[in-house]
Design an enzyme around this catalytic site. Sequence first.
Site, PDB file in Angstrom:
ATOM      1  N   LYS A  46       0.840  -1.207   0.000  1.00 16.17           N
ATOM      2  CA  LYS A  46       0.000   0.000   0.000  1.00 16.17           C
ATOM      3  C   LYS A  46       0.880   1.265   0.000  1.00 16.17           C
ATOM      4  O   LYS A  46       2.005   1.221  -0.492  1.00 16.17           O
ATOM      5  CB  LYS A  46      -0.977  -0.012   1.176  1.00 16.17           C
ATOM      6  N   GLY A  48      -7.792  -4.830   6.570  1.00 14.15           N
ATOM      7  CA  GLY A  48      -7.238  -3.845   7.491  1.00 14.15           C
ATOM      8  C   GLY A  48      -7.997  -3.719   8.809  1.00 14.15           C
ATOM      9  O   GLY A  48      -7.785  -2.777   9.562  1.00 14.15           O
ATOM     10  N   GLU A  51     -11.277 -10.849  -1.510  1.00 12.84           N
ATOM     11  CA  GLU A  51     -10.981  -9.908  -0.423  1.00 12.84           C
ATOM     12  C   GLU A  51     -12.286  -9.278   0.067  1.00 12.84           C
ATOM     13  O   GLU A  51     -12.705  -8.231  -0.463  1.00 12.84           O
ATOM     14  CB  GLU A  51     -10.029  -8.824  -0.925  1.00 12.84           C
ATOM     15  N   HIS A  63      -8.562  -3.588  -6.417  1.00 12.52           N
ATOM     16  CA  HIS A  63      -8.500  -3.603  -4.949  1.00 12.52           C
ATOM     17  C   HIS A  63      -9.645  -2.753  -4.391  1.00 12.52           C
ATOM     18  O   HIS A  63      -9.981  -1.701  -4.944  1.00 12.52           O
ATOM     19  CB  HIS A  63      -7.148  -3.073  -4.466  1.00 12.52           C
ATOM     20  N   GLY A  80      -1.849  -7.580   3.363  1.00 17.80           N
ATOM     21  CA  GLY A  80      -1.619  -6.152   3.542  1.00 17.80           C
ATOM     22  C   GLY A  80      -0.690  -5.884   4.705  1.00 17.80           C
ATOM     23  O   GLY A  80       0.533  -5.997   4.591  1.00 17.80           O
ATOM     24  N   GLU A 124      -9.797  -0.758  -2.000  1.00 15.41           N
ATOM     25  CA  GLU A 124      -9.470   0.632  -1.655  1.00 15.41           C
ATOM     26  C   GLU A 124      -9.549   1.524  -2.895  1.00 15.41           C
ATOM     27  O   GLU A 124      -9.975   2.672  -2.819  1.00 15.41           O
ATOM     28  CB  GLU A 124      -8.088   0.693  -0.985  1.00 15.41           C
ATOM     29  N   SER A 151      -6.955  -9.364   6.515  1.00 16.16           N
ATOM     30  CA  SER A 151      -6.460  -9.614   7.873  1.00 16.16           C
ATOM     31  C   SER A 151      -5.879 -11.017   8.036  1.00 16.16           C
ATOM     32  O   SER A 151      -6.039 -11.639   9.090  1.00 16.16           O
ATOM     33  CB  SER A 151      -7.563  -9.346   8.910  1.00 16.16           C
TER      34      SER A 151
HETATM   35  C1  PEP Z   1      -5.150  -5.929   1.328  1.00 14.67           C
HETATM   36  O1  PEP Z   1      -5.107  -4.708   1.419  1.00 14.67           O
HETATM   37  O2  PEP Z   1      -5.143  -6.480   0.223  1.00 14.67           O
HETATM   38  C2  PEP Z   1      -5.207  -6.687   2.566  1.00 14.67           C
HETATM   39  C3  PEP Z   1      -5.488  -7.967   2.502  1.00 14.67           C
HETATM   40  O3  PEP Z   1      -4.961  -5.995   3.729  1.00 14.67           O
HETATM   41  P1  PEP Z   1      -4.863  -6.598   5.219  1.00 14.67           P
HETATM   42  O4  PEP Z   1      -4.085  -7.883   5.118  1.00 14.67           O
HETATM   43  O5  PEP Z   1      -4.173  -5.564   6.000  1.00 14.67           O
HETATM   44  O6  PEP Z   1      -6.258  -6.855   5.669  1.00 14.67           O
END
Ligand code: PEP
Length: 276
Positions: free
Chosen positions: A34, A196, A190, A119, A256, A121, A235
């Site tokens: 990120k 996150g 995801e 993604h 992430g 985000e 996560s």
């Molecule tokens: C991601 O941003 O693709 C992700 C999986 O983040 P995190 O592992 O922090 O949840």
Amino acid sequence: MFQVQIVFVTQSLICHLTVGGNMTAKKWVIGNWKLQGSLASNRGLIECIRARLPVLDERVGMAVSPVFPYLPQVADLIKGSGIDLGAQNLSEQVKGAYTGEVAGTMLKDVGVKFVIVGHSERRAYQGEDDELIARKVRSALDAGLVPVLCVGETRDEREAGETWAILLRQLNAVFDLIDSSKDDIVLAYEPRWAIGTGVSATPEMIADVHGFLRTYLVARHVEFGARTPILYGGSMNGANAATIAIIPDVDGGLIGSAALKADEFVSIYDALRAAA
Ligand code: PEP
């Protein structure tokens, strides 16, 4: 014995499938750094990962995805390690008057193998819609990159029982532009509400969705469905990786925050290796 059973429930692709046998050739652990990093911290992180993992297992690949300015630096740091380079975004454009954009061919030029597309985000903060994401996937493939296509529902969508419809909408938009007889992609489930937050999806949820995604891929093209890795992201960390790694149709993780800690990232890798 390889066994395939498909029962179509709707005229679209909501169907049930049972597939026996080893579905994909290789598992993957892909880090998404990120908007984080610096010359110093990138160096420290890669040096720690390499020290803890001097040799990669050929059954489990690893990639890291820094922000654009650090791609050449990280390409240099991972030389000879077997670790691959990923990017976090690309333009759907190839070249021209598109200030601030970065083309797939340019990523390829500096040694990138994977590029994350869709993604949550970027869907949420940059307003990327299914059509733009589909064009980016096509641009990545045309540039010789492997797109890591992210799909997933929000908490509200899950609670409203819309998970399958959302996934189908996200997938259909992209797959109309993919030639599944020859294109290679990585698919990442995801769930937005798990990213996150420190709260991953439950093993039951992951098994359900990954089974659904495998069914979708196989229905598109049997061999494509078998060779396309399906990663879980949301996560995933050193503590839950062993549980997630053994879920059927989980072929790795898109990571992430845990990708920024060498110990955690290597623990996740080890869990995938143990499950391979
Ligand atoms: C991601 O941003 O693709 C992700 C999986 O983040 P995190 O592992 O922090 O949840």
